[in-house]
Scaffold this active site. Structure first.
Site, PDB file in Angstrom:
ATOM      1  CB  CYS A 188     -23.932 -14.694 -43.520  1.00 47.05           C
ATOM      2  SG  CYS A 188     -23.726 -12.927 -43.856  1.00 47.05           S
TER       3      CYS A 188
ATOM      4  CG  ASN B  46     -22.160  -8.159 -41.444  1.00 52.60           C
ATOM      5  OD1 ASN B  46     -21.964  -7.080 -40.635  1.00 52.60           O
ATOM      6  ND2 ASN B  46     -23.440  -8.542 -41.175  1.00 52.60           N
TER       7      ASN B  46
ATOM      8  CB  CYS C 140     -25.665 -11.029 -49.173  1.00 48.97           C
ATOM      9  SG  CYS C 140     -24.354 -10.490 -50.582  1.00 48.97           S
ATOM     10  NE  ARG C 141     -25.238 -16.248 -46.796  1.00 46.08           N
ATOM     11  CZ  ARG C 141     -24.447 -17.067 -46.628  1.00 46.08           C
ATOM     12  NH1 ARG C 141     -24.894 -18.427 -46.515  1.00 46.08           N
ATOM     13  NH2 ARG C 141     -22.914 -16.641 -46.571  1.00 46.08           N
ATOM     14  CB  SER C 142     -25.981 -11.705 -41.408  1.00 44.75           C
ATOM     15  OG  SER C 142     -24.486 -10.975 -41.827  1.00 44.75           O
TER      16      SER C 142
ATOM     17  CG  ASP D 111     -22.778 -16.801 -50.688  1.00 39.15           C
ATOM     18  OD1 ASP D 111     -23.140 -15.992 -50.856  1.00 39.15           O
ATOM     19  OD2 ASP D 111     -21.369 -17.064 -50.390  1.00 39.15           O
TER      20      ASP D 111
HETATM   21  P1  4NP Z   1     -22.949 -13.121 -47.207  1.00 43.29           P
HETATM   22  O1  4NP Z   1     -22.656 -13.336 -48.784  1.00 43.29           O
HETATM   23  O2  4NP Z   1     -21.975 -14.235 -46.509  1.00 43.29           O
HETATM   24  O3  4NP Z   1     -24.318 -13.501 -47.000  1.00 43.29           O
HETATM   25  O4  4NP Z   1     -22.852 -11.556 -46.985  1.00 43.29           O
HETATM   26  C1  4NP Z   1     -21.098 -13.113 -49.337  1.00 43.29           C
HETATM   27  C2  4NP Z   1     -20.521 -11.946 -49.345  1.00 43.29           C
HETATM   28  C3  4NP Z   1     -19.425 -11.590 -49.937  1.00 43.29           C
HETATM   29  C4  4NP Z   1     -18.683 -12.720 -50.237  1.00 43.29           C
HETATM   30  C5  4NP Z   1     -19.236 -14.226 -50.215  1.00 43.29           C
HETATM   31  C6  4NP Z   1     -20.527 -14.187 -49.598  1.00 43.29           C
HETATM   32  N1  4NP Z   1     -17.437 -12.833 -50.893  1.00 43.29           N
HETATM   33  O5  4NP Z   1     -16.544 -13.823 -51.327  1.00 43.29           O
HETATM   34  O6  4NP Z   1     -16.666 -11.596 -50.966  1.00 43.29           O
END
Ligand code: 4NP
Length: 165
Positions: A10, A13, A15-17, A132
């Site tokens: 993702c 790294n 939240c989703r992955s 996201d």
């Molecule tokens: P992820 O979510 O891609 O599912 O881990 C996010 C985590 C952090 C951010 C964006 C999406 N960020 O902008 O810091």
């Protein structure tokens, strides 16, 4: 013994992955395939290297019995295309970022997680991406878990034929 290696990808790294990794680890154990399916996750961005998963992701996962606390953020690298059989992205932006660093002959390894949801699972028909949840509320994290559970079941079914003997 045949094995297969998958890396969920993702943006951050956190939240989703990591959620996909935690769900996949448990489903693979339940399927008695833990020694055969190697699982990891990574982000295309570098903001959260070394950090544990987002508290909201950890909490939502814990409610369903998944343990994410020990995971740490890392950034995907070109060498990951040698290490993994599949790099499974959460959304189209992740796919685009992966294609930027991917050696040309490894492009077929990049897939979208939701491709693995069985067609019979009508709940997710039309859902191409795992959205996201970072800037939204708790329901976004529940949806991520629902999608990861459906897709990881399908992924295990898709991998089974490669793992016999
Ligand atoms: P992820 O979510 O891609 O599912 O881990 C996010 C985590 C952090 C951010 C964006 C999406 N960020 O902008 O810091």
């Amino acid at each position: 013994m045949k094995t297969v290696s998958v890396c969920f990808v993702c943006l951050g790294n956190i939240c989703r992955s990591p959620t996909a990794e935690g769900v996949m680890r448990r489903l693979v154990e339940e399927a008695k395939l833990a020694e055969r399916v190697l699982i990891d996750s990574a982000g295309t961005g570098d903001w959260h290297i070394g950090q544990p998963p987002d508290d909201r992701a950890q909490h939502a996962a814990e409610q369903r019995g998944y343990e994410l606390a020990a995971l740490r953020g890392r950034q995907i690298a070109a060498a990951d295309f040698e290490r993994f059989d599949l790099l499974i992205a959460m959304d189209d932006k992740n796919v685009a970022a992966l294609r930027q660093i991917c050696p040309a002959e490894q492009r077929d390894k990049i897939r979208l997680l939701m491709e693995f949801v069985p067609e019979a699972d009508g709940r997710w028909s039309g859902a191409r991406e795992v959205a996201d949840p970072y800037f939204g509320g708790a329901e976004g994290f529940e949806r991520v878990l629902d999608q990861c559970e459906a897709a990881c079941r399908g992924l295990i079914a898709a991998l089974r034929p490669q793992l016999t003997t």
